[in-house]
Design an enzyme around this catalytic site. Structure first.
Site: not given
Ligand code: URA
Length: 238
Positions: A102-103
């Site tokens: 994920d970011y």
């Protein structure tokens, strides 16, 4: 000499199976000659074309990268945000991430230009253990973490039993640090698993992928894997 379908897969154009279809469907030429059967071998000196477009035969390369938070696991982003390959501007090969983080997740991400390797490691059937360390809101204990070890249903999917280790708990701050070992890679899986037991993830880092660790790397740094490390990952993804 390598099998033609492997060379096409390595170029990142298609999986090995799709590459075989491309050949059987008469879409591949070697040195200008249409190839319609499997089993042909080529070297880097041969000119391979798919749909009349030459493919660039790169040597396969493999990297372990310490992804910082705030970076997209992709080769480009339509919103102009920083992507992982921005850290690899000196690497000439067309590499891409193997799966994604994920970011807002940091940690160990593999990158390669070897399509077959990427497919193999991200295929749900091939189980490579990954270790995540999560900072959780709430105090983790054996009771509330127990469902993680039994397998659970998340968004209509069954996730496999996981292993955990409570690294620390802070009663005053009401948070915990827990290591979780899983072998699947569904979207937001770790966050969803902890959320499901009432312990939302505040911070997440992937510390291990198979037997690979981030040893010697700082956020934003990477190193190339050697042949032994690549072979070891492949042998774990059986
Ligand atoms: N699980 C998550 O929730 N996020 C990640 O980035 C990786 C695994």
């Amino acid at each position: 000499m390598e099998r033609l379908q492997k060379v096409i897969a390595h170029a990142g154009i298609a999986s090995r199976r799709k590459a075989e279809e491309l050949i059987l469907n008469g879409r591949v030429k070697v040195n200008g000659e249409l190839i319609r059967e499997l089993g042909v071998k080529v070297s880097s000196k041969d000119r391979v074309e798919v749909d009349d477009v030459p493919i660039y035969q790169e040597e396969p390369v493999y990297f372990v990268f310490y992804k910082p938070r705030g970076v997209i696991s992709a080769v480009s982003d339509d919103k102009g945000r920083k992507v992982v390959v921005d850290y690899f501007t000196d690497v000439p090969e067309r590499i891409y991430p193997v799966g994604r983080l994920d970011y807002d997740t940091s940690g160990l991400l593999l990158l390669t230009n070897d399509g077959e390797f990427a497919q193999r490691l991200t295929h749900p059937k091939h189980e490579v253990d990954k270790v995540y360390v999560a900072k959780l809101k709430g105090v983790a204990d054996q009771k509330n973490l127990y469902p993680l070890t039994k397998g659970m249903r998340i968004d209509g999917h069954r996730v496999a039993p996981a292993r955990y280790e409570i690294l620390s708990t802070d009663l005053k701050a009401q948070n915990s640090i827990v290591a979780l070992t899983i072998h699947e890679g569904r979207n937001h899986q770790v966050k969803n698993m902890f959320q499901a037991v009432g312990l939302p993830v505040q911070k997440l880092k992937r510390e291990k992928y198979g037997d690979l660790t981030l040893a010697g790397l700082r956020p934003g740094e990477f190193r190339q894997l050697n042949k032994k490390e690549v072979a070891s990952l492949l042998s774990q993804s059986k």
